[in-house]
Design a protein around this motif. Structure first.
Motif, PDB file in Angstrom:
ATOM      1  N   ILE A   1     -61.934 -69.400 -70.641  1.00 12.05           N
ATOM      2  CA  ILE A   1     -60.853 -68.584 -69.923  1.00 12.05           C
ATOM      3  C   ILE A   1     -60.556 -67.576 -70.999  1.00 12.05           C
ATOM      4  CG2 ILE A   1     -58.436 -68.613 -69.669  1.00 12.05           C
ATOM      5  CD1 ILE A   1     -58.730 -71.552 -68.389  1.00 12.05           C
ATOM      6  N   GLU A   2     -60.424 -67.870 -72.321  1.00 17.28           N
ATOM      7  CA  GLU A   2     -60.254 -66.921 -73.090  1.00 17.28           C
ATOM      8  C   GLU A   2     -61.140 -65.557 -73.062  1.00 17.28           C
ATOM      9  OE1 GLU A   2     -59.925 -68.880 -76.626  1.00 17.28           O
ATOM     10  OE2 GLU A   2     -57.751 -69.637 -76.260  1.00 17.28           O
ATOM     11  N   LEU A   3     -62.603 -65.988 -72.656  1.00 22.14           N
ATOM     12  CA  LEU A   3     -63.641 -65.012 -72.802  1.00 22.14           C
ATOM     13  C   LEU A   3     -63.543 -64.215 -71.415  1.00 22.14           C
ATOM     14  CD1 LEU A   3     -66.496 -67.046 -74.286  1.00 22.14           C
ATOM     15  CD2 LEU A   3     -65.492 -64.806 -75.166  1.00 22.14           C
ATOM     16  N   ASN A   4     -63.172 -65.026 -70.367  1.00 18.70           N
ATOM     17  CA  ASN A   4     -63.257 -64.412 -68.934  1.00 18.70           C
ATOM     18  C   ASN A   4     -62.118 -64.946 -68.059  1.00 18.70           C
ATOM     19  OD1 ASN A   4     -64.059 -63.222 -66.645  1.00 18.70           O
ATOM     20  ND2 ASN A   4     -65.716 -64.369 -66.084  1.00 18.70           N
ATOM     21  N   GLY A   5     -60.879 -64.538 -68.112  1.00 22.14           N
ATOM     22  CA  GLY A   5     -59.713 -65.174 -67.568  1.00 22.14           C
ATOM     23  C   GLY A   5     -60.012 -64.755 -66.036  1.00 22.14           C
ATOM     24  N   GLN A   6     -60.896 -64.083 -65.563  1.00 20.67           N
ATOM     25  CA  GLN A   6     -60.835 -63.601 -64.201  1.00 20.67           C
ATOM     26  C   GLN A   6     -61.807 -64.540 -63.218  1.00 20.67           C
ATOM     27  OE1 GLN A   6     -58.585 -61.469 -62.645  1.00 20.67           O
ATOM     28  NE2 GLN A   6     -57.764 -61.833 -64.976  1.00 20.67           N
ATOM     29  N   ASN A   7     -62.062 -65.609 -64.070  1.00 21.51           N
ATOM     30  CA  ASN A   7     -62.965 -66.716 -63.002  1.00 21.51           C
ATOM     31  C   ASN A   7     -62.095 -67.842 -62.665  1.00 21.51           C
ATOM     32  OD1 ASN A   7     -64.662 -68.561 -62.445  1.00 21.51           O
ATOM     33  ND2 ASN A   7     -66.361 -67.675 -63.331  1.00 21.51           N
ATOM     34  N   ALA A   8     -61.856 -67.995 -61.353  1.00 20.83           N
ATOM     35  CA  ALA A   8     -60.793 -68.713 -60.768  1.00 20.83           C
ATOM     36  C   ALA A   8     -61.631 -70.155 -61.008  1.00 20.83           C
ATOM     37  CB  ALA A   8     -60.762 -68.674 -59.153  1.00 20.83           C
ATOM     38  N   VAL A   9     -62.702 -70.299 -61.061  1.00 17.78           N
ATOM     39  CA  VAL A   9     -63.408 -71.646 -61.302  1.00 17.78           C
ATOM     40  C   VAL A   9     -62.910 -72.427 -62.662  1.00 17.78           C
ATOM     41  CG1 VAL A   9     -65.486 -72.826 -61.546  1.00 17.78           C
ATOM     42  CG2 VAL A   9     -65.361 -71.248 -59.883  1.00 17.78           C
ATOM     43  N   TYR A  10     -62.741 -71.551 -63.600  1.00 10.23           N
ATOM     44  CA  TYR A  10     -62.615 -72.012 -65.091  1.00 10.23           C
ATOM     45  C   TYR A  10     -60.940 -72.527 -64.844  1.00 10.23           C
ATOM     46  CZ  TYR A  10     -66.414 -69.215 -66.562  1.00 10.23           C
ATOM     47  OH  TYR A  10     -67.541 -68.376 -66.818  1.00 10.23           O
ATOM     48  N   TRP A  11     -60.013 -71.851 -64.348  1.00  8.04           N
ATOM     49  CA  TRP A  11     -58.745 -72.463 -64.125  1.00  8.04           C
ATOM     50  C   TRP A  11     -58.591 -73.547 -63.439  1.00  8.04           C
ATOM     51  CZ3 TRP A  11     -55.077 -70.204 -67.195  1.00  8.04           C
ATOM     52  CH2 TRP A  11     -55.131 -68.875 -67.610  1.00  8.04           C
ATOM     53  N   ALA A  12     -59.272 -73.711 -62.362  1.00  3.71           N
ATOM     54  CA  ALA A  12     -59.476 -74.864 -61.247  1.00  3.71           C
ATOM     55  C   ALA A  12     -59.963 -75.866 -62.059  1.00  3.71           C
ATOM     56  CB  ALA A  12     -60.210 -74.557 -60.011  1.00  3.71           C
ATOM     57  N   ASN A  13     -60.891 -76.099 -62.669  1.00  3.39           N
ATOM     58  CA  ASN A  13     -61.490 -77.135 -63.298  1.00  3.39           C
ATOM     59  C   ASN A  13     -60.641 -77.478 -64.424  1.00  3.39           C
ATOM     60  OD1 ASN A  13     -63.835 -76.554 -61.702  1.00  3.39           O
ATOM     61  ND2 ASN A  13     -65.332 -76.161 -63.512  1.00  3.39           N
ATOM     62  N   ARG A  14     -59.929 -76.579 -65.242  1.00 10.09           N
ATOM     63  CA  ARG A  14     -59.014 -76.995 -66.408  1.00 10.09           C
ATOM     64  C   ARG A  14     -58.064 -77.754 -65.898  1.00 10.09           C
ATOM     65  NH1 ARG A  14     -56.588 -73.300 -71.001  1.00 10.09           N
ATOM     66  NH2 ARG A  14     -54.836 -72.899 -69.090  1.00 10.09           N
ATOM     67  N   ALA A  15     -57.551 -77.198 -64.595  1.00 11.16           N
ATOM     68  CA  ALA A  15     -56.497 -78.001 -63.948  1.00 11.16           C
ATOM     69  C   ALA A  15     -56.758 -79.598 -63.513  1.00 11.16           C
ATOM     70  CB  ALA A  15     -56.161 -77.204 -62.220  1.00 11.16           C
ATOM     71  N   PHE A  16     -58.066 -79.494 -62.915  1.00  7.97           N
ATOM     72  CA  PHE A  16     -58.602 -80.869 -62.574  1.00  7.97           C
ATOM     73  C   PHE A  16     -58.773 -82.048 -63.883  1.00  7.97           C
ATOM     74  CE2 PHE A  16     -62.445 -83.363 -60.391  1.00  7.97           C
ATOM     75  CZ  PHE A  16     -61.700 -84.459 -60.127  1.00  7.97           C
ATOM     76  N   ALA A  17     -59.217 -81.461 -64.998  1.00  8.63           N
ATOM     77  CA  ALA A  17     -59.035 -82.074 -66.174  1.00  8.63           C
ATOM     78  C   ALA A  17     -57.746 -82.703 -66.576  1.00  8.63           C
ATOM     79  CB  ALA A  17     -59.760 -81.303 -67.493  1.00  8.63           C
ATOM     80  N   HIS A  18     -56.877 -81.574 -66.480  1.00 10.63           N
ATOM     81  CA  HIS A  18     -55.493 -82.003 -66.857  1.00 10.63           C
ATOM     82  C   HIS A  18     -54.970 -83.047 -65.902  1.00 10.63           C
ATOM     83  CE1 HIS A  18     -54.214 -79.079 -69.651  1.00 10.63           C
ATOM     84  NE2 HIS A  18     -54.310 -78.283 -69.075  1.00 10.63           N
ATOM     85  N   THR A  19     -55.337 -82.901 -64.634  1.00 16.37           N
ATOM     86  CA  THR A  19     -54.834 -83.913 -63.841  1.00 16.37           C
ATOM     87  C   THR A  19     -55.240 -85.467 -64.018  1.00 16.37           C
ATOM     88  OG1 THR A  19     -54.894 -82.532 -61.725  1.00 16.37           O
ATOM     89  CG2 THR A  19     -55.083 -84.752 -61.319  1.00 16.37           C
ATOM     90  N   LYS A  20     -56.810 -85.246 -64.783  1.00 18.28           N
ATOM     91  CA  LYS A  20     -57.174 -86.761 -65.174  1.00 18.28           C
ATOM     92  C   LYS A  20     -56.380 -87.331 -66.242  1.00 18.28           C
ATOM     93  CE  LYS A  20     -60.889 -87.324 -62.451  1.00 18.28           C
ATOM     94  NZ  LYS A  20     -60.902 -88.701 -61.785  1.00 18.28           N
ATOM     95  N   LEU A  21     -55.591 -86.456 -66.981  1.00 16.31           N
ATOM     96  CA  LEU A  21     -54.971 -86.971 -68.151  1.00 16.31           C
ATOM     97  C   LEU A  21     -53.362 -87.075 -67.707  1.00 16.31           C
ATOM     98  CD1 LEU A  21     -56.291 -84.855 -71.287  1.00 16.31           C
ATOM     99  CD2 LEU A  21     -56.752 -87.349 -70.633  1.00 16.31           C
ATOM    100  N   GLU A  22     -53.166 -86.862 -66.439  1.00 19.60           N
ATOM    101  CA  GLU A  22     -51.821 -87.064 -65.817  1.00 19.60           C
ATOM    102  C   GLU A  22     -50.794 -86.007 -66.382  1.00 19.60           C
ATOM    103  OE1 GLU A  22     -50.583 -91.038 -66.462  1.00 19.60           O
ATOM    104  OE2 GLU A  22     -52.465 -91.986 -66.541  1.00 19.60           O
ATOM    105  N   GLU A  23     -51.318 -84.834 -66.663  1.00 24.24           N
ATOM    106  CA  GLU A  23     -50.545 -83.840 -67.110  1.00 24.24           C
ATOM    107  C   GLU A  23     -50.748 -82.686 -66.041  1.00 24.24           C
ATOM    108  OE1 GLU A  23     -53.223 -82.300 -70.309  1.00 24.24           O
ATOM    109  OE2 GLU A  23     -52.496 -83.893 -71.638  1.00 24.24           O
ATOM    110  N   TYR A  24     -49.626 -83.195 -64.998  1.00 20.90           N
ATOM    111  CA  TYR A  24     -49.864 -82.567 -63.826  1.00 20.90           C
ATOM    112  C   TYR A  24     -48.982 -81.270 -63.768  1.00 20.90           C
ATOM    113  CZ  TYR A  24     -51.163 -87.349 -62.410  1.00 20.90           C
ATOM    114  OH  TYR A  24     -51.703 -88.674 -62.449  1.00 20.90           O
ATOM    115  N   GLY A  25     -47.951 -81.037 -64.687  1.00 20.28           N
ATOM    116  CA  GLY A  25     -47.307 -80.063 -64.880  1.00 20.28           C
ATOM    117  C   GLY A  25     -48.229 -79.089 -64.971  1.00 20.28           C
ATOM    118  N   SER A  26     -49.310 -79.108 -65.976  1.00 20.77           N
ATOM    119  CA  SER A  26     -50.031 -78.094 -66.602  1.00 20.77           C
ATOM    120  C   SER A  26     -51.210 -77.851 -65.381  1.00 20.77           C
ATOM    121  CB  SER A  26     -50.998 -78.600 -67.992  1.00 20.77           C
ATOM    122  OG  SER A  26     -49.933 -78.746 -68.920  1.00 20.77           O
TER     123      SER A  26
END
Length: 498
Positions: free
Chosen positions: A41-66
């Motif tokens: 994301i720091e290299l290319n913050g305009q790729n929605a996939v990176y944000w969505a994938n990180r959201a999914f990883a946060h979900t797996k750690l129960e970090e639902y707010g993030s």
């Protein structure tokens, strides 16, 4: 700002890092995956996939707010990216925010009208919202509600002659009964409802008599064991007792919340803990976790498991008893033990915690909420919760709370840790988590802490999972199996491939 040339050269490097992150994710190394997605994301913050994938990883750690924050960013980057809505909806589902989830899954269906998984999730959300509306419509006002416990007379329940399981003779729960019950549970046998009612009702009376903050005294030369989340992993609970001895007056335990949900044997876990409490009240102490609540139990499996293994009456009874659980404990006036963490304001005293009226469902803010939901953070001060409830607090907050209350150490649970524990905040805070290989997929160790009086120096014991014992109701956070009829071997989120 990087130049256009540099920005262009960052794109392939960001993609390389994303692929590394995907591999970490597939290996269930979700924290590592988050770090790598962050680099992409720091290299290319305009790729929605990176944000969505990180959201999914946060979900797996129960970090639902993030997860919600990241999924929202993915939607901002690409309003037509269906997985952004899908993953935000999934995080809202995990938090029990069905109306918000419904809006996102409606959007997914609009973007991908032929996607069967999107249609399925939309249907589940619609069903959940309808159920909520129905429950709200028939809800009895708080002032008119009667305790279900008062309507139960377990003495009048007949035990059939063919019942060969554990039996309580009279009103006294003995060690022999508890051992027999545990052996029955190991062999997938049920406890008769008459004895289950007796155990739960007797536990309720003991818990009601305690304060919201319980003081524990450990005599010099004696020890005391603190366990973290167990989450329905019955065989791992029994392994703790095999490693450390059964609860007794000479070998006391504190189980620090989240006894139920996620695991497939939450009924067996809670009846075992309650039975030991009935056998010897000073042998086992129990604290409320964020999962000892109606809203969590609806989503994460316990309510459905109770309904399946016991009855609807037990669903109501457990909800009542969970409202009686103390919120925190103090050992020898030195060690503060709480499920979640500390507070959004300085100056909270132990007397403030003792004064909390805990006989209710957890509120969404205030001291009780923060005790059950908050998490430590590695930097000073306070910040928003990665879970979307409670807050994050730094070492300075921990230090100030300990100083204000003349305490030495905070012990808390609430978060899975690779080694079963983590020491933070300059050694003043320990997280202990006692469900190894959490949800049959995290690969973590479990741990418990033995404190020896008088110095109460923590001796941390780690252990591995004993079996892959159907620990997860339906793949991590979506124990909608009991709520919506999803079978345990179904994969509920095929759409969620990274």
């Amino acid at each position: 700002m990087p130049s256009m040339e540099n920005g262009s050269s960052n794109v392939p490097r960001a993609e390389e890092i994303k692929l590394q992150a995907n591999e970490a994710f597939k290996a269930h190394k979700y924290g590592q995956a988050i770090d790598l997605y962050t680099q992409a994301i720091e290299l290319n913050g305009q790729n929605a996939v990176y944000w969505a994938n990180r959201a999914f990883a946060h979900t797996k750690l129960e970090e639902y707010g993030s997860a919600i924050q990241d999924a929202t960013k993915a939607i901002e980057v690409d309003p037509k990216y269906s997985k952004g809505y899908y993953r935000r909806g999934a995080a809202y589902l995990a938090m029990g925010k069905f109306k918000e989830a419904l809006k996102d899954f409606q959007q997914v269906k609009k973007i991908c009208p032929s996607d069967p998984d999107a249609a399925k999730k939309l249907k589940e959300c619609e069903k959940a919202v309808m159920k909520l509306k129905f429950e709200e419509a028939i809800a009895v006002p708080e002032s008119e509600r009667h305790s279900v416990a008062d309507s139960i007379d377990y003495h009048s329940i007949e035990v059939e002659p063919q019942y060969s399981g554990a039996k309580i003779e009279g009103d006294v729960v003995t060690l022999d009964f508890v051992k027999k019950m545990i052996d029955d549970f190991k062999n997938q046998k049920c406890l008769h409802k008459r004895y289950a009612f007796q155990i739960v009702l007797q536990t309720r009376e003991m818990l009601r008599a305690q304060l919201s903050l319980v003081d524990i005294n450990v005599p010099d030369g004696s020890h005391f064991t603190v366990c973290g989340d167990v989450h329905g992993q019955f065989y791992d609970l029994i392994n703790i007792f095999e490693l450390n001895g059964l609860p007794s007056e000479e070998n006391p335990y504190l189980f620090n919340g989240d006894f139920v949900d996620r695991g497939s044997f939450s009924v067996e876990v809670i009846l075992t803990l309650f039975a030991f409490k009935c056998m010897c009240p000073s042998a086992i102490y129990l604290a409320r976790g964020n999962h000892e609540s109606k809203s969590m139990n609806k989503i994460y499996g316990f309510e459905g498991e109770v309904r399946s293994k016991l009855s609807e009456t037990f669903v109501e009874l457990f909800a009542e008893v969970f409202c009686c659980l103390p919120l925190a404990h103090v050992i020898n006036e030195k060690v503060f033990v709480v499920h979640g963490g500390l507070f959004s304001v300085d100056g909270v005293k132990l007397s403030d915690i003792r004064a909390i009226d805990r006989f209710c469902e957890p509120p969404e803010e205030g001291l009780m909420c923060e005790l059950l939901w908050s998490d430590p953070q590695p930097f000073p001060g306070r910040g928003p919760s990665k879970r979307g409830v409670g807050l994050s607090f730094g070492a300075d907050v921990t230090r100030k709370f300990l100083q204000d209350n003349n305490l030495d150490l905070v012990v808390r649970s609430h978060e899975v840790k690779d080694e079963g524990y983590e020491i933070e905040h300059d050694g003043k805070l320990i997280t202990v988590f006692s469900a190894p290989n959490y949800c049959d997929q995290m690969g973590n160790k479990g741990a418990f802490i033995r404190l020896e009086a008088p110095d109460l120096k923590p001796n941390i014991v780690t252990f591995s999972a004993v079996v892959s014992s159907l620990c997860c109701m339906s793949c991590h956070f979506f124990s909608f199996g009991y709520m919506f009829g999803v079978k345990k071997d179904q994969e509920p989120f095929l759409y969620e491939e990274v």
